[in-house]
Design a protein around this motif. Structure first.
Motif: not given
Length: 213
Positions: A150-158, A198-212
């Motif tokens: 899975r893709a993980f995004i960690f924002w901030g020290a905690p 980019r990573w999701l596409i490499e995994q054969g998955q649909e990308p996330i629509n981050w926009a509206d």
């Protein structure tokens, strides 16, 4: 008592039987988000549906602003966006697409688990529940998701502290928190949204629509 009926498969985590009863006694009467929204992130994105995890810090401490999804703000709020405004700026810079919708429930519907390291906060008291015991739940959620890439995004020290426990088959992105106090220290320009897609596409998955939507 907090309502657990909408948790689905997450309900099997030991936290809910072992730690939550004690934690609830320490919560206090006035918390954000409202009690019925504390577990909204888990209710809206099941373990099997989770493709991306964004881990933040704690909920907004302004009444009416926290909706149970990390960084999300009800569309009718109308106040300052703070961290979310900086997230919108990075989406525009990173992907060229525009985001104005403040509720992030469409991200959750696409498999983005929007979780904080603490799920509650008293009004006007940021980080006051950081050591209340929510870390046990966060650790168990990440353990539950560790088996498949899975893709993980960690924002901030905690949040970044949790990256150490993950297996190496995931995409892991860490950066400073997008809050106005820290976004200029490396959040801006980190390009998490295009990197995840980019990573999701490499995994054969649909990308996330981050926009509206």
């Amino acid at each position: 008592m907090l309502d657990l009926t909408g948790l689905g498969a997450w309900r099997a985590l030991p936290f809910f039987a072992d730690e939550l009863p004690t934690l609830e006694k320490r919560l206090g009467a006035d918390i954000l988000p409202p009690e019925e929204k504390v577990f909204a992130a888990l209710e809206q994105t099941s373990p099997d549906a989770t493709r991306v995890v964004i881990l933040g810090q704690d909920p907004y401490h302004t009444p009416g602003k926290a909706d149970g999804l990390a960084f999300s703000i009800p569309d009718a709020f109308g106040g300052k966006l703070d961290s979310l405004g900086n997230i919108f700026k990075e989406i525009q810079s990173d992907t060229g697409s525009k985001r104005t919708k403040t509720s992030l429930n469409d991200w959750a519907a696409q498999g983005v688990l929007l979780l904080n390291t603490a799920l509650t906060v008293p009004p006007g008291k940021p980080k006051a529940h950081a050591k209340l015991g929510w870390d046990k739940l966060v650790s168990q959620v990440l353990d539950r998701l560790d088996s498949h890439p899975r893709a993980f995004i960690f924002w901030g020290a905690p949040a970044q502290r949790y990256a150490r426990s993950l297996r190496d088959h995931h995409l892991v992105i860490t950066s400073p928190h997008p809050s106005p106090l820290s976004a200029y220290r490396g959040f801006f320009g980190s390009r998490p949204f295009s990197r995840v897609n980019r990573w999701l596409i490499e995994q054969g998955q649909e990308p996330i629509n981050w926009a509206d939507p």
